[in-house]
Scaffold this motif. Sequence first.
Motif, PDB file in Angstrom:
ATOM      1  N   LEU A 190       0.817  -1.200   0.000  1.00  0.00           N
ATOM      2  CA  LEU A 190       0.000   0.000   0.000  1.00  0.00           C
ATOM      3  C   LEU A 190       0.859   1.263   0.000  1.00  0.00           C
ATOM      4  O   LEU A 190       0.475   2.284  -0.584  1.00  0.00           O
ATOM      5  N   GLN A 191       2.015   1.201   0.632  1.00  0.00           N
ATOM      6  CA  GLN A 191       2.952   2.324   0.542  1.00  0.00           C
ATOM      7  C   GLN A 191       3.313   2.590  -0.923  1.00  0.00           C
ATOM      8  O   GLN A 191       3.343   3.743  -1.375  1.00  0.00           O
ATOM      9  N   GLU A 192       3.586   1.518  -1.651  1.00  0.00           N
ATOM     10  CA  GLU A 192       3.929   1.657  -3.066  1.00  0.00           C
ATOM     11  C   GLU A 192       2.760   2.236  -3.853  1.00  0.00           C
ATOM     12  O   GLU A 192       2.936   3.081  -4.746  1.00  0.00           O
ATOM     13  N   ASP A 193       1.536   1.797  -3.511  1.00  0.00           N
ATOM     14  CA  ASP A 193       0.353   2.318  -4.196  1.00  0.00           C
ATOM     15  C   ASP A 193       0.167   3.809  -3.937  1.00  0.00           C
ATOM     16  O   ASP A 193      -0.119   4.588  -4.859  1.00  0.00           O
ATOM     17  N   VAL A 194       0.311   4.220  -2.672  1.00  0.00           N
ATOM     18  CA  VAL A 194       0.122   5.625  -2.330  1.00  0.00           C
ATOM     19  C   VAL A 194       1.197   6.481  -2.993  1.00  0.00           C
ATOM     20  O   VAL A 194       0.917   7.559  -3.521  1.00  0.00           O
ATOM     21  N   ARG A 195       2.418   6.003  -3.006  1.00  0.00           N
ATOM     22  CA  ARG A 195       3.513   6.725  -3.655  1.00  0.00           C
ATOM     23  C   ARG A 195       3.213   6.918  -5.151  1.00  0.00           C
ATOM     24  O   ARG A 195       3.393   7.994  -5.708  1.00  0.00           O
ATOM     25  N   ARG A 196       2.730   5.848  -5.788  1.00  0.00           N
ATOM     26  CA  ARG A 196       2.421   5.900  -7.222  1.00  0.00           C
ATOM     27  C   ARG A 196       1.232   6.816  -7.500  1.00  0.00           C
ATOM     28  O   ARG A 196       1.287   7.667  -8.388  1.00  0.00           O
ATOM     29  N   VAL A 197       0.160   6.659  -6.727  1.00  0.00           N
ATOM     30  CA  VAL A 197      -1.067   7.426  -6.968  1.00  0.00           C
ATOM     31  C   VAL A 197      -0.821   8.915  -6.768  1.00  0.00           C
ATOM     32  O   VAL A 197      -1.264   9.749  -7.572  1.00  0.00           O
ATOM     33  N   THR A 198      -0.122   9.285  -5.713  1.00  0.00           N
ATOM     34  CA  THR A 198       0.108  10.707  -5.468  1.00  0.00           C
ATOM     35  C   THR A 198       1.050  11.298  -6.511  1.00  0.00           C
ATOM     36  O   THR A 198       0.905  12.462  -6.897  1.00  0.00           O
ATOM     37  N   ALA A 199       1.999  10.499  -6.992  1.00  0.00           N
ATOM     38  CA  ALA A 199       2.874  10.981  -8.060  1.00  0.00           C
ATOM     39  C   ALA A 199       2.084  11.194  -9.349  1.00  0.00           C
ATOM     40  O   ALA A 199       2.300  12.173 -10.075  1.00  0.00           O
ATOM     41  N   GLN A 200       1.141  10.304  -9.629  1.00  0.00           N
ATOM     42  CA  GLN A 200       0.341  10.409 -10.850  1.00  0.00           C
ATOM     43  C   GLN A 200      -0.620  11.595 -10.799  1.00  0.00           C
ATOM     44  O   GLN A 200      -0.836  12.269 -11.802  1.00  0.00           O
ATOM     45  N   THR A 201      -1.210  11.837  -9.635  1.00  0.00           N
ATOM     46  CA  THR A 201      -2.216  12.894  -9.522  1.00  0.00           C
ATOM     47  C   THR A 201      -1.620  14.251  -9.229  1.00  0.00           C
ATOM     48  O   THR A 201      -2.249  15.282  -9.499  1.00  0.00           O
ATOM     49  N   GLY A 202      -0.420  14.286  -8.673  1.00  0.00           N
ATOM     50  CA  GLY A 202       0.198  15.558  -8.319  1.00  0.00           C
ATOM     51  C   GLY A 202      -0.434  16.236  -7.124  1.00  0.00           C
ATOM     52  O   GLY A 202      -0.209  17.426  -6.886  1.00  0.00           O
ATOM     53  N   ARG A 203      -1.218  15.513  -6.337  1.00  0.00           N
ATOM     54  CA  ARG A 203      -1.873  16.126  -5.186  1.00  0.00           C
ATOM     55  C   ARG A 203      -0.877  16.392  -4.057  1.00  0.00           C
ATOM     56  O   ARG A 203       0.019  15.600  -3.803  1.00  0.00           O
ATOM     57  N   THR A 204      -1.074  17.502  -3.396  1.00  0.00           N
ATOM     58  CA  THR A 204      -0.334  17.769  -2.178  1.00  0.00           C
ATOM     59  C   THR A 204      -0.770  16.736  -1.138  1.00  0.00           C
ATOM     60  O   THR A 204      -1.966  16.486  -0.980  1.00  0.00           O
ATOM     61  N   THR A 205       0.197  16.156  -0.432  1.00  0.00           N
ATOM     62  CA  THR A 205      -0.124  15.095   0.513  1.00  0.00           C
ATOM     63  C   THR A 205       0.573  15.347   1.844  1.00  0.00           C
ATOM     64  O   THR A 205       1.753  15.690   1.876  1.00  0.00           O
ATOM     65  N   VAL A 206      -0.184  15.178   2.927  1.00  0.00           N
ATOM     66  CA  VAL A 206       0.390  15.214   4.279  1.00  0.00           C
ATOM     67  C   VAL A 206       0.068  13.873   4.925  1.00  0.00           C
ATOM     68  O   VAL A 206      -1.101  13.487   5.032  1.00  0.00           O
ATOM     69  N   PHE A 207       1.112  13.168   5.349  1.00  0.00           N
ATOM     70  CA  PHE A 207       0.998  11.786   5.815  1.00  0.00           C
ATOM     71  C   PHE A 207       1.589  11.692   7.216  1.00  0.00           C
ATOM     72  O   PHE A 207       2.713  12.140   7.456  1.00  0.00           O
ATOM     73  N   VAL A 208       0.855  11.112   8.152  1.00  0.00           N
ATOM     74  CA  VAL A 208       1.308  10.944   9.531  1.00  0.00           C
ATOM     75  C   VAL A 208       1.726   9.502   9.765  1.00  0.00           C
ATOM     76  O   VAL A 208       1.008   8.569   9.379  1.00  0.00           O
ATOM     77  N   THR A 209       2.892   9.300  10.393  1.00  0.00           N
ATOM     78  CA  THR A 209       3.358   7.948  10.701  1.00  0.00           C
ATOM     79  C   THR A 209       4.293   7.980  11.905  1.00  0.00           C
ATOM     80  O   THR A 209       4.833   9.024  12.267  1.00  0.00           O
ATOM     81  N   HIS A 210       4.468   6.814  12.527  1.00  0.00           N
ATOM     82  CA  HIS A 210       5.488   6.624  13.562  1.00  0.00           C
ATOM     83  C   HIS A 210       6.760   6.031  12.971  1.00  0.00           C
ATOM     84  O   HIS A 210       7.796   5.986  13.634  1.00  0.00           O
ATOM     85  N   SER A 211       6.690   5.548  11.744  1.00  0.00           N
ATOM     86  CA  SER A 211       7.751   4.737  11.157  1.00  0.00           C
ATOM     87  C   SER A 211       8.734   5.572  10.349  1.00  0.00           C
ATOM     88  O   SER A 211       8.351   6.232   9.370  1.00  0.00           O
ATOM     89  N   ALA A 212      10.021   5.514  10.723  1.00  0.00           N
ATOM     90  CA  ALA A 212      11.061   6.210   9.964  1.00  0.00           C
ATOM     91  C   ALA A 212      11.177   5.624   8.561  1.00  0.00           C
ATOM     92  O   ALA A 212      11.359   6.350   7.580  1.00  0.00           O
ATOM     93  N   GLU A 213      11.064   4.300   8.438  1.00  0.00           N
ATOM     94  CA  GLU A 213      11.184   3.660   7.132  1.00  0.00           C
ATOM     95  C   GLU A 213      10.046   4.095   6.209  1.00  0.00           C
ATOM     96  O   GLU A 213      10.265   4.404   5.028  1.00  0.00           O
ATOM     97  N   GLU A 214       8.829   4.111   6.736  1.00  0.00           N
ATOM     98  CA  GLU A 214       7.683   4.535   5.943  1.00  0.00           C
ATOM     99  C   GLU A 214       7.827   5.995   5.520  1.00  0.00           C
ATOM    100  O   GLU A 214       7.534   6.367   4.384  1.00  0.00           O
TER     101      GLU A 214
END
Length: 273
Positions: A190-214
Amino acid sequence: MTERPRAWTGFVPWPHDAHGTVQLADVVHRYGRGGEDVTVVGPLDLSVTAGEFLVLVGPSGCGKSTLLHLIAGFERPTRGTARVSGDEPTPGAVAGAVFQTPRLFPWRTVGGNVDLALRYAGVDRAHRPERRARLLSRVGLEGAENRRTWEIPGGQQQRVALARALAAEHPLLLLDEPFAALDALTRERLQEDVRRVTAQTGRTTVFVTHSAEEAVFLGSRIVVLAKGPGTVALDLPIDLPRGDIDAEELRESREFADLRTRISHAVKTAAAG
């Protein structure tokens, strides 16, 4: 009579000079009243440019989700100003949002959940099937429109939530730890999907996580928040490839490992206070 939003009959990527900017100026947010109030955020200044993928990361209690709520308009700052596209944010009118739990309607099918979002977005009934099919295809759920939401696993439910968040024309997407409850493999996909979708749409994205890797995998910029009250401890642009990439190769690269270590160290330092 209130004018309905115009119908969106096709996909148009958001240009990087369009709406979708975020500005937080001298923001302080408190909970409680009188002598029992607690400051959870600020003072804090933060700007997000159109098309940017900003990841907020930090220890529990640093105000990550509160900041997201301020940007979405779910809450108002105790002090300072929050602006999206230059205006005070109105809930549901400035951004699509995905939360830790999908919050789907179980009495509706997968397609029915997306159709409802399209209806609220002002998409004409005649155009909804085509738009629904595009959205479900974009999140990897082709052919699933007639399934009940409780019949599909958690990862696919979050895909439905993402499709629903993308249904409106909002140039801003907000995600609050949407993959926290998923297994590691589903989370990576799903990380890969979100990365791809936001790159395709060009939408500004703010993402909250605890994970440094994510954070390193997803973000074009990472902000580490210090604990109690939340202030900016580190603001770091991420210079990693964002086009068509081999996700496994990226995760195994030296640059990725170095950034992950740096962010992890910054979060631990922020938690220690």
